[in-house]
Design an enzyme around this catalytic site. Structure first.
Site, PDB file in Angstrom:
ATOM      1  N   TYR A 283       2.436   5.662 -10.989  1.00  0.00           N
ATOM      2  CA  TYR A 283       1.336   5.873 -10.036  1.00  0.00           C
ATOM      3  C   TYR A 283       0.405   6.986 -10.515  1.00  0.00           C
ATOM      4  CZ  TYR A 283      -1.091   8.041  -6.097  1.00  0.00           C
ATOM      5  OH  TYR A 283      -2.056   8.618  -5.307  1.00  0.00           O
TER       6      TYR A 283
ATOM      7  N   LYS B  29      -3.561   6.951 -11.727  1.00  0.00           N
ATOM      8  CA  LYS B  29      -4.629   7.757 -11.084  1.00  0.00           C
ATOM      9  C   LYS B  29      -5.284   8.672 -12.121  1.00  0.00           C
ATOM     10  CE  LYS B  29      -5.782   7.938  -7.337  1.00  0.00           C
ATOM     11  NZ  LYS B  29      -6.771   7.168  -6.538  1.00  0.00           N
TER      12      LYS B  29
ATOM     13  N   SER C 228      -0.801   3.156  -3.829  1.00  0.00           N
ATOM     14  CA  SER C 228      -0.641   4.595  -3.563  1.00  0.00           C
ATOM     15  C   SER C 228       0.801   5.085  -3.476  1.00  0.00           C
ATOM     16  CB  SER C 228      -1.359   4.942  -2.255  1.00  0.00           C
ATOM     17  OG  SER C 228      -0.663   4.356  -1.156  1.00  0.00           O
TER      18      SER C 228
ATOM     19  N   THR D 118      -5.667  12.561  -6.624  1.00  0.00           N
ATOM     20  CA  THR D 118      -4.455  13.188  -6.111  1.00  0.00           C
ATOM     21  C   THR D 118      -4.029  14.392  -6.950  1.00  0.00           C
ATOM     22  OG1 THR D 118      -2.087  12.778  -5.848  1.00  0.00           O
ATOM     23  CG2 THR D 118      -3.201  11.407  -7.437  1.00  0.00           C
ATOM     24  N   ASP D 119      -3.258  15.264  -6.342  1.00  0.00           N
ATOM     25  CA  ASP D 119      -2.700  16.402  -7.089  1.00  0.00           C
ATOM     26  C   ASP D 119      -1.642  15.957  -8.099  1.00  0.00           C
ATOM     27  OD1 ASP D 119      -0.679  15.723  -5.272  1.00  0.00           O
ATOM     28  OD2 ASP D 119      -0.516  17.710  -4.372  1.00  0.00           O
ATOM     29  N   GLU D 120      -1.114  14.722  -7.916  1.00  0.00           N
ATOM     30  CA  GLU D 120       0.008  14.289  -8.761  1.00  0.00           C
ATOM     31  C   GLU D 120      -0.389  14.126 -10.226  1.00  0.00           C
ATOM     32  OE1 GLU D 120       2.618  11.316  -7.292  1.00  0.00           O
ATOM     33  OE2 GLU D 120       2.382  11.935  -5.217  1.00  0.00           O
TER      34      GLU D 120
ATOM     35  N   ALA E  68       0.106   8.330 -13.400  1.00  0.00           N
ATOM     36  CA  ALA E  68      -0.531   8.025 -14.689  1.00  0.00           C
ATOM     37  C   ALA E  68      -1.743   7.122 -14.476  1.00  0.00           C
ATOM     38  CB  ALA E  68       0.471   7.360 -15.626  1.00  0.00           C
TER      39      ALA E  68
HETATM   40  P1  NAD Z   1      -3.025   3.340   1.295  1.00  0.00           P
HETATM   41  O1  NAD Z   1      -2.012   2.684   0.422  1.00  0.00           O
HETATM   42  O2  NAD Z   1      -2.708   3.622   2.711  1.00  0.00           O
HETATM   43  O3  NAD Z   1      -4.371   2.472   1.279  1.00  0.00           O
HETATM   44  C1  NAD Z   1      -4.879   1.889   0.115  1.00  0.00           C
HETATM   45  C2  NAD Z   1      -5.868   0.804   0.511  1.00  0.00           C
HETATM   46  O4  NAD Z   1      -6.436   0.263  -0.704  1.00  0.00           O
HETATM   47  C3  NAD Z   1      -5.238  -0.356   1.278  1.00  0.00           C
HETATM   48  O5  NAD Z   1      -6.029  -0.675   2.404  1.00  0.00           O
HETATM   49  C4  NAD Z   1      -5.237  -1.496   0.269  1.00  0.00           C
HETATM   50  O6  NAD Z   1      -5.372  -2.780   0.874  1.00  0.00           O
HETATM   51  C5  NAD Z   1      -6.446  -1.151  -0.582  1.00  0.00           C
HETATM   52  N1  NAD Z   1      -6.368  -1.720  -1.939  1.00  0.00           N
HETATM   53  C6  NAD Z   1      -5.332  -1.642  -2.818  1.00  0.00           C
HETATM   54  N2  NAD Z   1      -5.627  -2.311  -3.938  1.00  0.00           N
HETATM   55  C7  NAD Z   1      -6.878  -2.817  -3.780  1.00  0.00           C
HETATM   56  C8  NAD Z   1      -7.739  -3.592  -4.599  1.00  0.00           C
HETATM   57  N3  NAD Z   1      -7.354  -4.024  -5.818  1.00  0.00           N
HETATM   58  N4  NAD Z   1      -8.966  -3.899  -4.131  1.00  0.00           N
HETATM   59  C9  NAD Z   1      -9.355  -3.492  -2.895  1.00  0.00           C
HETATM   60  N5  NAD Z   1      -8.578  -2.771  -2.070  1.00  0.00           N
HETATM   61  C10 NAD Z   1      -7.349  -2.441  -2.512  1.00  0.00           C
HETATM   62  O7  NAD Z   1      -3.433   4.658   0.512  1.00  0.00           O
HETATM   63  P2  NAD Z   1      -3.901   6.091   1.077  1.00  0.00           P
HETATM   64  O8  NAD Z   1      -2.713   6.932   1.262  1.00  0.00           O
HETATM   65  O9  NAD Z   1      -4.872   5.884   2.169  1.00  0.00           O
HETATM   66  O10 NAD Z   1      -4.660   6.628  -0.221  1.00  0.00           O
HETATM   67  C11 NAD Z   1      -6.056   6.388  -0.407  1.00  0.00           C
HETATM   68  C12 NAD Z   1      -6.510   7.075  -1.674  1.00  0.00           C
HETATM   69  O11 NAD Z   1      -6.243   8.469  -1.598  1.00  0.00           O
HETATM   70  C13 NAD Z   1      -5.785   6.593  -2.931  1.00  0.00           C
HETATM   71  O12 NAD Z   1      -6.725   6.546  -3.987  1.00  0.00           O
HETATM   72  C14 NAD Z   1      -4.737   7.663  -3.205  1.00  0.00           C
HETATM   73  O13 NAD Z   1      -4.431   7.739  -4.578  1.00  0.00           O
HETATM   74  C15 NAD Z   1      -5.473   8.896  -2.715  1.00  0.00           C
HETATM   75  N6  NAD Z   1      -4.635  10.028  -2.248  1.00  0.00           N
HETATM   76  C16 NAD Z   1      -3.662   9.810  -1.305  1.00  0.00           C
HETATM   77  C17 NAD Z   1      -2.944  10.906  -0.820  1.00  0.00           C
HETATM   78  C18 NAD Z   1      -1.886  10.729   0.244  1.00  0.00           C
HETATM   79  O14 NAD Z   1      -1.177  11.699   0.546  1.00  0.00           O
HETATM   80  N7  NAD Z   1      -1.727   9.563   0.847  1.00  0.00           N
HETATM   81  C19 NAD Z   1      -3.207  12.198  -1.312  1.00  0.00           C
HETATM   82  C20 NAD Z   1      -4.198  12.365  -2.277  1.00  0.00           C
HETATM   83  C21 NAD Z   1      -4.926  11.263  -2.734  1.00  0.00           C
HETATM   84  O1  DAU Z   2       0.551  14.430  -3.507  1.00  0.00           O
HETATM   85  C1  DAU Z   2      -0.309  13.413  -3.113  1.00  0.00           C
HETATM   86  C2  DAU Z   2       0.459  12.113  -3.078  1.00  0.00           C
HETATM   87  O2  DAU Z   2       1.304  12.166  -1.935  1.00  0.00           O
HETATM   88  C3  DAU Z   2      -0.425  10.879  -3.042  1.00  0.00           C
HETATM   89  O3  DAU Z   2      -1.172  10.801  -4.234  1.00  0.00           O
HETATM   90  C4  DAU Z   2       0.414   9.611  -2.885  1.00  0.00           C
HETATM   91  O4  DAU Z   2      -0.440   8.489  -2.722  1.00  0.00           O
HETATM   92  C5  DAU Z   2       1.283   9.771  -1.635  1.00  0.00           C
HETATM   93  O5  DAU Z   2       2.123   8.642  -1.513  1.00  0.00           O
HETATM   94  C6  DAU Z   2       2.120  11.042  -1.716  1.00  0.00           C
HETATM   95  O6  DAU Z   2       3.132  10.946  -2.769  1.00  0.00           O
HETATM   96  P1  DAU Z   2       4.607  11.507  -2.568  1.00  0.00           P
HETATM   97  O7  DAU Z   2       5.486  10.800  -3.498  1.00  0.00           O
HETATM   98  O8  DAU Z   2       4.605  12.985  -2.564  1.00  0.00           O
HETATM   99  O9  DAU Z   2       4.824  11.020  -1.030  1.00  0.00           O
HETATM  100  P2  DAU Z   2       6.082  10.344  -0.295  1.00  0.00           P
HETATM  101  O10 DAU Z   2       5.769  10.346   1.156  1.00  0.00           O
HETATM  102  O11 DAU Z   2       6.498   9.074  -0.938  1.00  0.00           O
HETATM  103  O12 DAU Z   2       7.237  11.418  -0.564  1.00  0.00           O
HETATM  104  C7  DAU Z   2       7.084  12.775  -0.162  1.00  0.00           C
HETATM  105  C8  DAU Z   2       8.347  13.521  -0.555  1.00  0.00           C
HETATM  106  O13 DAU Z   2       9.434  13.042   0.237  1.00  0.00           O
HETATM  107  C9  DAU Z   2       8.755  13.287  -2.003  1.00  0.00           C
HETATM  108  O14 DAU Z   2       9.298  14.483  -2.535  1.00  0.00           O
HETATM  109  C10 DAU Z   2       9.830  12.211  -1.912  1.00  0.00           C
HETATM  110  C11 DAU Z   2      10.474  12.488  -0.575  1.00  0.00           C
HETATM  111  N1  DAU Z   2      11.016  11.313   0.133  1.00  0.00           N
HETATM  112  C12 DAU Z   2      10.203  10.244   0.320  1.00  0.00           C
HETATM  113  C13 DAU Z   2      10.640   9.130   0.985  1.00  0.00           C
HETATM  114  C14 DAU Z   2       9.738   7.938   1.180  1.00  0.00           C
HETATM  115  C15 DAU Z   2      12.312  11.324   0.648  1.00  0.00           C
HETATM  116  O15 DAU Z   2      13.056  12.319   0.472  1.00  0.00           O
HETATM  117  N2  DAU Z   2      12.744  10.220   1.311  1.00  0.00           N
HETATM  118  C16 DAU Z   2      11.976   9.117   1.494  1.00  0.00           C
HETATM  119  O16 DAU Z   2      12.458   8.135   2.097  1.00  0.00           O
END
Ligand code: NAD
Ligand code: DAU
Length: 344
Positions: free
Chosen positions: A149, A153, A83, A123-125, A151
Site C-alpha cells: 500500500y 502511494k 487504502s 499518507t504518512d506511511e 509503496a
Molecule cells: P477509502 O478506502 O475509504 O475510500 C477510497 C475510495 O476510492 C472508495 O470510495 C473507492 O470506491 C474509491 N476507489 C478505489 N479505487 C478506485 C478507482 N480505481 N477509481 C475510482 N475510485 C476508486 O479510503 P480513505 O480512508 O477515505 O482514503 C482516501 C485517501 O486518503 C486515500 O488516497 C488514502 O491513501 C489517503 N489517506 C488515508 C488516511 C486514513 O487514515 N484513512 C490517512 C492519510 C491518507
Molecule cells: O497513517 C495513515 C494510514 O492510516 C492511511 O494511509 C491508511 O489508508 C489507513 O488505512 C491507515 O493505515 P493503518 O495501517 O495505520 O490503519 P489500520 O486501521 O489498518 O491499523 C491501525 C493500527 O491498528 C495498526 O498499527 C494496525 C493495528 N490493528 C489494525 C486492525 C485492523 C490492529 O491491531 N488490529 C486490527 O484489527
C-alpha cells in the site's frame, strides 16, 4: 469553482464533500468513484439531491472516461485509492492499478485539458516506520515505504511531483496521519473495534499492541486540504498530523472505557507482516505557512465517532453483512436516475 473529487464515496472523500458543500455552497462538485468494496453512496445521501453535486461511477484508470470527466473542471482533489494495508499484503494488484496507474491517468487528463489544478491526497506511511525516539516525519523525510500500500502511494506522490517539474502541472500534495470519524469503513481499527464491541465481539489487537499511530479527526484533515487549496504554494507538499500519538493498546483501552467494556474484550492475534512500529507527523510547515493546526481533541473526536456508529447501526451492519452493495445494485440507479453515469 467546479471541483472533480475522486474517491468521494469513501471515508475521507465523502467527509470532504460534506465539508466543502457546507462551507462553499455555490461551488459545484463532481464525485467520481468506482464504488469498490470501500465506496458507499449511502455516505452521500444528505447531498445527493443538491443541485451542485453530481456523481459519476467510474474507474480513474479509464482514460476515455477521465478525459471526459475533467472537461470544464477548475480543480481536481484526488482521494481515490485502495487504502487498506492488510488487503495490500494479501494482493497488491488493485493497489498498483488504482494508486499508481489511476493517478497517472488523472495526471495526464489534467495536463492535456489545460493544466488543471491538482491536489493529491497522500499518507504518512510513505515515510516508513519511526523508532520510539526518532523525530516525527516532515516534508524533508526521505521516502521509505514498507508495505505494498505505502509503496503504491509513494509511487503516486513521485508521479504527481514529476508532472509539476516536467509539465508545469499546478500540483500540491498533502501527507496525513491516521484519520478517524464518521463513515470510516469497519475494516480500519477504530470503526472495527467500536462495531465489534457493539456486536458483543472481541477486538483483535495485532502483536502486543505497542505500535503507535498519530490520530487526526477527519474534518481537521479536510480543513488542511481546504487551506492548501486556498493558500498553498504550487509544487509544494504539506504534512498534517493530529498531535496525538497512541499505542494501539492505549487506543483500545480508551475505546473500551468509553463503551463501558473491560480488557477481557481484548484478543491478541498474530501481528501484521512488516508492521510499521510508529508514525508521527511534524506539521510545522502547515502551521507556519497555511495557519493550519488540528482542532479536535482526541477524546472529543472519539466520543463523537462512537456516538455516530451508535446512531448509524444500519450503515455499518449493512457493510458487515455485505448488504450495502446489493442495495445499490437494486435501488440506487432507479432512485437518482440521470445523475448517475455507469461504465460497463
Ligand atoms: P477509502 O478506502 O475509504 O475510500 C477510497 C475510495 O476510492 C472508495 O470510495 C473507492 O470506491 C474509491 N476507489 C478505489 N479505487 C478506485 C478507482 N480505481 N477509481 C475510482 N475510485 C476508486 O479510503 P480513505 O480512508 O477515505 O482514503 C482516501 C485517501 O486518503 C486515500 O488516497 C488514502 O491513501 C489517503 N489517506 C488515508 C488516511 C486514513 O487514515 N484513512 C490517512 C492519510 C491518507
Ligand atoms: O497513517 C495513515 C494510514 O492510516 C492511511 O494511509 C491508511 O489508508 C489507513 O488505512 C491507515 O493505515 P493503518 O495501517 O495505520 O490503519 P489500520 O486501521 O489498518 O491499523 C491501525 C493500527 O491498528 C495498526 O498499527 C494496525 C493495528 N490493528 C489494525 C486492525 C485492523 C490492529 O491491531 N488490529 C486490527 O484489527
Amino acid at each position: 469553482m467546479k471541483i472533480l473529487v475522486t474517491g468521494g464515496a469513501g471515508f475521507i472523500g465523502s467527509n470532504f464533500i460534506h465539508y466543502w458543500l457546507k462551507k462553499y455552497p455555490t461551488d459545484s462538485i463532481v464525485n467520481l468513484d468506482a464504488l469498490t468494496y470501500a465506496g458507499n453512496l449511502e455516505n452521500l445521501r444528505a447531498v445527493e439531491n443538491n443541485k451542485n453535486y453530481k456523481f459519476i461511477k467510474g474507474d480513474i484508470g479509464d482514460t476515455e472516461l477521465i478525459n471526459d470527466a475533467v472537461k470544464g473542471v477548475d480543480l481536481i482533489v484526488h482521494f481515490a485509492a485502495e487504502s487498506h494495508v492488510d488487503r495490500s499484503i494479501m494482493d497488491s494488484g488493485d493497489f498498483i492499478h488504482a494508486n499508481v496507474e489511476g493517478t497517472r491517468v488523472l495526471l495526464d487528463a489534467a495536463k492535456n485539458n489545460g493544466r488543471i489544478r491538482f491536489h493529491h491526497i497522500s499518507t504518512d506511511e510513505v515515510f516508513g516506520s519511526l523508532g520510539l525516539k526518532d523525530k516525527p516525519f516532515n516534508e524533508n523525510t526521505a521516502y521509505d515505504p514498507r508495505s505494498p500500500y505505502s509503496a503504491s502511494k509513494a509511487a503516486s506522490d513521485h508521479l504527481v511531483r514529476a508532472y509539476f517539474h516536467t509539465y508545469k502541472l499546478p500540483i500540491t500534495v498533502s501527507n496525513c496521519s491516521n484519520n478517524y470519524g464518521p463513515f470510516q469503513f469497519p475494516e480500519k481499527v477504530i470503526p472495527l473495534f467500536i462495531t465489534n464491541l457493539m456486536e458483543g465481539k472481541k477486538v483483535p489487537i495485532y502483536g502486543q499492541g505497542g505500535n503507535i499511530r498519530d490520530w487526526i479527526y477527519v474534518d481537521d484533515h479536510n480543513a488542511g486540504v481546504d487551506a492548501i487549496i486556498k493558500r498553498g504554494e504550487i509544487g509544494e507538499t504539506y504534512c498534517f498530523g493530529g498531535n496525538c500519538e497512541l499505542t494501539n493498546l492505549a487506543l483500545t483501552k480508551k475505546i473500551l472505557k468509553l463503551m463501558g467494556r473491560g480488557e477481557e474484550m481484548i484478543e491478541y492475534v498474530a501481528d501484521r507482516p512488516g508492521h510499521d512500529l510508529r508514525y508521527a507527523m511534524d506539521y510545522k510547515k502547515a502551521k507556519n505557512e497555511l495557519g493550519w493546526a488540528p482542532k479536535v481533541k482526541f477524546k472529543d473526536g472519539l466520543i463523537k465517532t462512537i456516538e455516530w456508529y451508535k446512531n448509524n447501526k444500519a450503515w455499518w451492519q449493512n457493510i458487515k453483512s455485505g448488504e450495502y452493495k446489493q442495495y445499490y445494485k437494486k435501488n440506487y440507479f432507479d432512485r437518482t436516475g440521470k445523475s448517475v453515469r455507469t461504465i460497463n
